[in-house]
Design a protein around this motif. Structure first.
Motif, PDB file in Angstrom:
ATOM      1  N   THR A  16       1.804   5.474   2.569  1.00 45.80           N
ATOM      2  CA  THR A  16       0.586   5.004   1.928  1.00 45.80           C
ATOM      3  C   THR A  16      -0.291   6.278   1.826  1.00 45.80           C
ATOM      4  O   THR A  16      -1.466   6.312   1.497  1.00 45.80           O
ATOM      5  N   ASN A  71      -2.488   6.078  -1.504  1.00 43.26           N
ATOM      6  CA  ASN A  71      -1.480   4.920  -1.913  1.00 43.26           C
ATOM      7  C   ASN A  71      -1.504   3.802  -1.123  1.00 43.26           C
ATOM      8  O   ASN A  71      -0.566   3.456  -0.626  1.00 43.26           O
ATOM      9  N   PRO A  72      -2.736   3.170  -1.153  1.00 46.18           N
ATOM     10  CA  PRO A  72      -2.918   1.964  -0.133  1.00 46.18           C
ATOM     11  C   PRO A  72      -2.016   0.785  -0.501  1.00 46.18           C
ATOM     12  O   PRO A  72      -2.251   0.116  -1.564  1.00 46.18           O
ATOM     13  N   ALA A  73      -1.366   0.432   0.623  1.00 38.68           N
ATOM     14  CA  ALA A  73      -0.539  -0.779   0.477  1.00 38.68           C
ATOM     15  C   ALA A  73      -1.379  -2.040   0.483  1.00 38.68           C
ATOM     16  O   ALA A  73      -0.844  -3.101  -0.390  1.00 38.68           O
ATOM     17  N   CYS A 130      -6.149   5.556   2.348  1.00 45.83           N
ATOM     18  CA  CYS A 130      -5.013   6.229   1.840  1.00 45.83           C
ATOM     19  C   CYS A 130      -5.253   6.306   0.339  1.00 45.83           C
ATOM     20  O   CYS A 130      -5.957   5.668  -0.315  1.00 45.83           O
ATOM     21  N   GLN A 153      -2.114   0.217  -7.981  1.00 43.40           N
ATOM     22  CA  GLN A 153      -3.274   0.542  -7.566  1.00 43.40           C
ATOM     23  C   GLN A 153      -4.495   0.341  -8.381  1.00 43.40           C
ATOM     24  O   GLN A 153      -4.525   0.470  -9.569  1.00 43.40           O
ATOM     25  N   CYS A 178      -0.747  -3.637   4.958  1.00 42.68           N
ATOM     26  CA  CYS A 178      -1.233  -2.607   5.555  1.00 42.68           C
ATOM     27  C   CYS A 178      -0.671  -2.192   6.964  1.00 42.68           C
ATOM     28  O   CYS A 178      -0.343  -2.918   7.846  1.00 42.68           O
ATOM     29  N   GLY A 201       3.663  -1.558   4.707  1.00 39.16           N
ATOM     30  CA  GLY A 201       3.919  -0.052   4.074  1.00 39.16           C
ATOM     31  C   GLY A 201       4.708  -0.128   3.217  1.00 39.16           C
ATOM     32  O   GLY A 201       4.854  -1.445   2.654  1.00 39.16           O
ATOM     33  N   TRP A 202       5.328   0.852   2.751  1.00 30.59           N
ATOM     34  CA  TRP A 202       6.055   0.808   1.668  1.00 30.59           C
ATOM     35  C   TRP A 202       7.327   1.355   2.252  1.00 30.59           C
ATOM     36  O   TRP A 202       7.642   1.973   3.231  1.00 30.59           O
TER      37      TRP A 202
END
Lengths: 242, 171, 517
Positions: free
Chosen positions: C348, C189-191, C187, A216, C227, C65-66
């Motif tokens: 995210t 926790n942006p991907a 977000c 991040q 994303c 995404g995660w």
């Protein structure tokens, strides 16, 4: 002939090197927006796979092969002293060369025939692809016709390249090489010269730092904690992007 | 004869149903972007509405006619013809099709195959014009220009049409 | 506790009329350019539907995404080392045809065509190649359920529903649909940020807006894959990725973003949320069942003195803390618990929340005889051959929610990672407010019944009034509480004003006026 040789192998390498360093630095610092791999996968993705992947993998392998012989000539010669090892090295290098050639040809074909990709093709893109093609064809020719390249590169060319770096060019060995090889060498300097003016500039910004940064990224444009410090009459805190 | 039968005959007296075609009740309501003067023939709104004014039809009718979503169709009756793409939707009842008004024939309307290769019109070309006298009262309604025709607007926007898949698309 | 401020959004889906004015406003301002024609930073989808790009929610296709593996989370289709090994050819990159090939018309033909026996027409042409083309896809191709057999029935959110439930959603005159406007979720926790090999994408510390630095982007295209909402777009002309910037130039000058300002249904709310940045990683890696609750927990109470002190210590401006206290999004998300994030299972931690719709009327379907239908309904009303009574009465207060036209499971797949209780809780509150307001205005519902509804939903008349006010009557300044950007300080992001202090005239352009040595 000698004048041309002197120009190509003494003057031009320095010109190319300076243009490369200054040009890439200028472009990166002044027109960073133009530094991009300009991927066209979004417009056409399937044919790209058969071009881009063999091209890049072949290119990286061949480039690092040349680099190895340049940096470690003694080790290369020692490796090549056993015939089996020499054959392994030469054959695998040639296979990567073929992969590079195949990738480049399919990229060129795709670029010329796909109407969408044509839209994002500049004249310089075609020019640089043709230049690379010529260089690759010459390289394969040299590999086939003048054995064994890895050995005589380490023996003859590495001293020449180092002498260029040491600012006292020793050109006898180069002048004596066959025309095809000399063309291949001059082509390499020409490509180096062209990098700042073409899309090749993207290799300079290969994102290896991705491996070492946290996922991040948060950027504070302004250090508000410093702004809020009432004890400091003259703020010395500068914005991060200033 | 029921009233529905009569109106169907009125619009389809000359036009015979041929081949894979079907008689549908055609409505021409306001679309969600078609509030009177806010027509949609600009690039932005066309992008948001499939690039043309589609013919909405039921998935049941479409399946019977072997029309797939986005196929070109011709909508025609005695009065005229409209060529557009089909929008096959579960929202439309069987036996009904919808063309929002007002498609303009200047944008992306191909030539009609059932009408001798002439450029097809808009939805007004197949809806009958019932002159309503009060549209003429006091003014010159008969001289007013509307898309694709001169005259007072047609109050009746409910008619019967034949819907058929287009054989080939010619612009 | 690392308190940061985030500009967050709430979209009230009950109020969305699907007019796409937001999309047009955004497009006119930001993406009306070559290479960006196909991008709709703001788009409106019809649900059920496959959306834009097609089936974007299906991460088996797009790998966005995660994903959780053990206690940790990993990027599904990018990240180290995938971003580097796939750099020459990214197998999960959507192509332009997954969005649509942008088109325009050869308008000049209308003027320049030679005389003929027929009127000319402007043919559709590709905005990429300029050649005539067949239009096959658009940014809202399945708008209003158009093409429903091909699109709506393939909605990825339907997969967990039984075939019978799915079929019921497409029965004529019983079906329902709603609109889902989407912008970048900005977000926590942006991907996209995590996937960018060049480090071009970042989150602004001050307000949490996620941006792509156009000077650093090198077209490695990993953000588009990463994303899960497919809200980063690749500009095929410039070779740079672009995304919604939350109209930050407007926000900084106190204006609402264009999509929000132009919203006809006034469904959009924008305000500050304070959150604890220390929790991002642990919340994003929590179990799927607790994801929503955890995300709600990391949003902090702006009235809590401890939070305020921590925020100030972290450099959050007083005006931002004020804005957080008046934030409409805080009310919808936390105080009233009405809004939910879209697809929290992508992990995210999106900061755009949706108030789920009460579709379009709540109604129950009961198996009764034809006589009962006759009795209940007007004699000319449609009689269903299957003897189902479609009952929209309010006799049972909440009995109808479980049998809503739109199955709760569907809503839960969208807004709560499959947990119907969370959606139901919110829909009950919305319903209770309606019952309460009907009691107040129409008066055909008794006070006891209205009170019962409110207390079951966990509301009080005061809260219901507040919800009603902010839903139905809010003024511009109630919907958009934009913290001051402190342009007196923001100017110093561009220029260090100390440099030109004490100078006469225009100051020094490049060099700072430092004391010489």
């Amino acid at each position: 002939m000698n004048t041309l040789n002197t120009f190509l192998f003494v003057v031009f390498p320095y010109v190319a090197g300076i243009v490369f360093v200054v040009g890439v630095t200028y472009r990166y610092r002044r027109t960073a927006f133009t530094v991009s791999s300009l991927s066209s996968q979004f417009l056409e993705g399937d044919k790209l796979f058969w071009g881009s992947v063999p091209f890049h993998i072949g290119l990286l392998a061949v480039f690092f092969g040349h680099l190895l012989a340049f940096l470690l000539p003694q080790a290369t010669l020692a490796w090549n002293s056993v015939p089996v090892r020499l054959i392994i090295l030469e054959v695998s290098a040639f296979v990567f060369g073929l992969s590079l050639l195949f990738g480049l040809l399919s990229l060129l074909w795709r670029r010329l025939t796909n109407p969408r990709v044509r839209v994002v093709t500049s004249r310089m893109d075609i020019a640089i692809e043709l230049l690379l093609l010529a260089q690759v064809v010459l390289g394969c020719w040299v590999a086939l016709g003048f054995r064994w390249g890895s050995s005589w590169f380490a023996a003859d060319l590495t001293p020449y390249l180092w002498s260029l770096l040491a600012l006292s060019p020793e050109t006898d060995a180069v002048f004596a090489l066959p025309l095809v090889i000399r063309l291949h060498i001059a082509g390499a300097f020409l490509i180096l010269f062209m990098v700042p003016f073409t899309r090749l500039a993207h290799f300079v910004v290969a994102p290896l730092h991705y491996l070492f940064r946290p996922y991040q990224v948060v950027i504070w444009n302004w250090d508000r904690k410093a702004v809020r410090n009432p004890k400091e009459p003259w703020s010395k805190a500068r914005p991060k992007n200033n | 004869m029921t009233s529905r039968r009569r109106s169907r005959a009125g619009d389809l007296k000359e036009t015979l149903k041929g081949g894979d075609a079907r008689i549908l009740n055609c409505l021409t309501p306001h679309g969600k972007w078609h509030i009177h003067s806010t027509y949609m023939e600009n690039h932005r709104m066309l992008t948001l509405s499939r690039g043309c004014e589609p013919v909405w039809m039921s998935e049941v009718d479409a399946a019977e006619l072997e029309i797939k979503d986005n196929d070109w169709v011709e909508v025609y009756n005695d009065h005229g013809v409209y060529c557009a793409r089909a929008s096959v939707s579960a929202r439309i009842p069987k036996g009904v099709c919808i063309v929002y008004h007002v498609p303009e024939r200047t944008v992306g309307i191909p030539k009609s195959q059932v009408r001798g290769g002439k450029r097809a019109g808009g939805h007004n070309s197949f809806t009958r014009i019932h002159l309503k006298p009060n549209y003429l009262a006091g003014g010159y309604g008969q001289f007013s220009y509307h898309f694709n025709y001169w005259g007072p607007i047609a109050p009746n926007r409910d008619t019967h049409v034949i819907v058929k898949r287009m054989d080939k698309v010619v612009f | 506790m690392d308190v940061r401020s985030q500009i967050s959004m709430v979209f009230h889906l009950d109020k969305c009329i699907g007019c796409h004015t937001c999309s047009v406003a955004c497009k006119n301002i930001w993406t009306d350019r070559k290479g960006a024609e196909y991008m709709w930073w703001n788009n409106v989808e019809t649900k059920p539907g496959t959306g834009y790009p097609g089936k974007w929610e299906d991460q088996e296709i797009y790998k966005g995404g995660w994903k959780k593996d053990g206690d940790k989370i990993y990027l599904k289709g990018a990240g180290r080392p995938k971003s580097l090994t796939n750099i020459f050819h990214n197998p999960h990159l959507p192509k332009i045809d997954d969005y649509y090939e942008p088109f325009t018309y050869k308008y000049l033909d209308l003027i320049e065509s030679p005389a003929g026996d027929d009127q000319p027409t402007a043919r559709p042409i590709s905005m990429i190649t300029g050649e005539p083309m067949d239009i096959k896809m658009g940014p809202n191709w399945d708008d209003d359920l158009s093409g429903s057999p091909d699109y709506a029935r393939n909605d990825p959110n339907l997969t967990k529903l039984s075939p019978a439930e799915q079929e019921a959603m497409f029965q004529l005159e019983r079906m329902a649909f709603f609109y889902l406007p989407r912008i970048c979720n900005h977000c926590l926790n942006p991907a996209c940020v995590a996937a960018c090999p060049s480090q071009a994408i970042y989150k602004r510390g001050e307000d949490g807006v996620v941006l792509i630095n156009q000077n650093v982007c090198r077209a490695w295209r990993m953000c588009v894959t990463a994303c899960p909402y497919k809200k980063t777009y690749y500009n095929w002309n410039t070779g740079k990725s672009e995304k919604c910037i939350l109209c930050y130039p407007r926000i900084e000058s106190g204006h609402a973003p264009a999509c929000m300002h132009s919203c006809v249904g006034r469904i959009r709310y924008l305000g500050v949320l304070l959150y604890d940045a220390d929790q991002i990683e642990s919340v994003a890696s929590s179990d799927e069942e607790s994801l929503v609750d955890q995300q709600m927990n990391m949003i902090l109470d702006p009235f809590d003195p401890e939070v305020i002190a921590a925020a100030k210590a972290n450099g959050v401006a007083d005006s931002t803390i004020d804005a957080a206290q008046y934030s409409p999004t805080y009310k919808f998300v936390k105080t009233w618990g009405l809004a939910l994030p879209l697809h929290p299972e992508f992990r995210t931690l999106p900061m755009l929340f949706y108030v789920p719709p009460l579709l379009p009327v709540m109604a129950s379907v009961r198996d009764v005889s034809n006589e009962a239908q006759q009795e209940k309904l007007n004699p000319i009303a449609k009689q269903w051959p299957d003897n189902w009574l479609y009952d929209t009465s309010t006799e049972e207060i909440f009995g109808t929610i479980d049998q809503a036209r739109f199955p709760l499971e569907y809503m839960a797949n969208l807004f709560s990672a499959g947990d119907t209780s969370k959606v139901k809780e919110r829909i009950m509150k919305l319903m209770a407010v309606r019952i309460y307001r009907r009691h107040k205005t129409v008066g055909d519902i008794s006070e006891e019944k209205s009170n019962e509804a409110l207390s079951t939903a966990g509301l009080t008349p005061e809260l219901a009034d507040a919800i009603y006010y902010l839903t139905s009557l809010p003024k511009f300044d109630d919907r958009f509480v934009i913290p001051a950007a402190h342009r007196e300080q923001a100017i110093e992001m561009m220029e260090f004003t100390g440099d030109v202090k004490g100078n006469t005239g225009f100051g020094f352009k490049d060099k700072s006026a430092e004391r010489g040595s």
